[in-house]
Design an enzyme around this catalytic site. Sequence first.
Site, mmCIF file in Angstrom:
data_model
loop_
_atom_site.group_PDB
_atom_site.id
_atom_site.type_symbol
_atom_site.label_atom_id
_atom_site.label_comp_id
_atom_site.label_asym_id
_atom_site.label_seq_id
_atom_site.Cartn_x
_atom_site.Cartn_y
_atom_site.Cartn_z
ATOM 1 N N HIS A 1 -11.211 7.095 8.228
ATOM 2 C CA HIS A 1 -10.269 7.367 7.138
ATOM 3 C C HIS A 1 -9.191 8.332 7.608
ATOM 4 O O HIS A 1 -9.475 9.288 8.333
ATOM 5 C CB HIS A 1 -11.033 7.965 5.955
ATOM 6 C CG HIS A 1 -10.231 8.087 4.705
ATOM 7 N ND1 HIS A 1 -9.695 9.280 4.286
ATOM 8 C CD2 HIS A 1 -9.867 7.166 3.782
ATOM 9 C CE1 HIS A 1 -9.044 9.095 3.151
ATOM 10 N NE2 HIS A 1 -9.130 7.819 2.824
ATOM 11 N N SER B 1 -8.243 -0.510 3.675
ATOM 12 C CA SER B 1 -9.447 0.245 3.332
ATOM 13 C C SER B 1 -10.516 -0.734 2.874
ATOM 14 O O SER B 1 -10.267 -1.941 2.778
ATOM 15 C CB SER B 1 -9.149 1.306 2.262
ATOM 16 O OG SER B 1 -8.612 0.721 1.100
ATOM 17 N N LYS C 1 0.956 -8.397 -8.982
ATOM 18 C CA LYS C 1 1.869 -7.741 -8.041
ATOM 19 C C LYS C 1 1.102 -6.805 -7.107
ATOM 20 O O LYS C 1 1.286 -6.819 -5.886
ATOM 21 C CB LYS C 1 2.948 -6.981 -8.800
ATOM 22 C CG LYS C 1 3.856 -7.897 -9.626
ATOM 23 C CD LYS C 1 4.893 -7.110 -10.410
ATOM 24 C CE LYS C 1 5.746 -8.041 -11.265
ATOM 25 N NZ LYS C 1 6.757 -7.313 -12.057
ATOM 26 N N MET D 1 1.698 5.447 -2.197
ATOM 27 C CA MET D 1 0.962 4.880 -3.334
ATOM 28 C C MET D 1 -0.166 3.966 -2.878
ATOM 29 O O MET D 1 -0.088 3.329 -1.832
ATOM 30 C CB MET D 1 1.896 4.074 -4.225
ATOM 31 C CG MET D 1 2.653 2.979 -3.492
ATOM 32 S SD MET D 1 3.331 1.708 -4.573
ATOM 33 C CE MET D 1 2.113 0.413 -4.361
#
Length: 342
Positions: free
Chosen positions: A121, A145, A229, A180
């Site tokens: 990570h 991820s 989306k 984001m």
Amino acid sequence: MSEPLVYIERNRLRQLMKDKLVKAGLPEEQADKTADLLIFADERGVHSHGAVRMQYYSERALKGGYNLKPKLSFEKTGPASGIYHGDNALGHYVSYQAMKKAIELAKTSGIGVVGVKEMGHSGAIGYYARQAALEGMAALTVCQSDPMVVPFGGTEPYFGTNPIAFSAPRKDGSPILFDMATTVQAWGKILDARSKNKSIPDSWAVDKNGAPTTDPFKVNALLPMAGPKGYGLAMMVDILSGSLLGLPFGKHVTSMYKDLSEYRRLGQLHLVINPEYFGGKEQFLEKISQMVEELHDNPPAEGFDKVYYPGEIQIDVMKQYKKTGIPVTKEILDYLESDKIY
């Protein structure tokens, strides 16, 4: 009932995190850069990617889930491209070094594209995009991820939160920074809510039955932002940072939490653009300055003080935290100050 918060000075918090990572076995240089990334998030109010992650990182390191003696290397694959081999080290240091390579390529070739293969990570990926902006360039960073998001119209997790970050320089002031998850909220927001015993909006996630939940402890999967989306963007990120590099994709990506002794083999992609090779750096900076000024002049809607450019609110948070200290739960501070690894 919410967990009590305590306020801690930035440099002290950073040092506590670095010391804990060193105790967990990370080499000094890697621990230092990881602490830098964690404090970057916390001091901007992005607590989902700060100290709340420390116990997890330390436990995984101790259980063998990171390669603590990695052989890191950069493989140049073309005039403007390359692959940074992370050898399954914790991702913060790896991603930072990979972005440095992408910036170097962009300085000499106009663009730099570097894929990162096999790492753990890597925290708030906006940090890496911002690296390029501080060098006067624009950058896009994407990272895969593990599966914790239901596809649009589906009931079982398939893609990860698969974040996207973009940054561009400003002539005077902090860079534009957009970071984001492709979900309504990042998984770290769930962790943050759990650490504070706070409920979450019912639009964030679903329980094991696929029903919306406000209880962070009952979350089984997250929802993609804006339905199809967000789902499409998650697929795009997974293709660019996973399939493109020959890495596991979608539901085949190793879980973050199931087996902490297992390497995660995550992928990431950095794209850096040097404005000198396009319209020129000066005109680029001028246009961004004009854009920011015009956004600031835009009349705010009811309930808003002003129109912010992406990343500007976090700068205001930093200024506030310089006065008050950074808020963390007492439980997290007690852990950082203790001799426990996890």
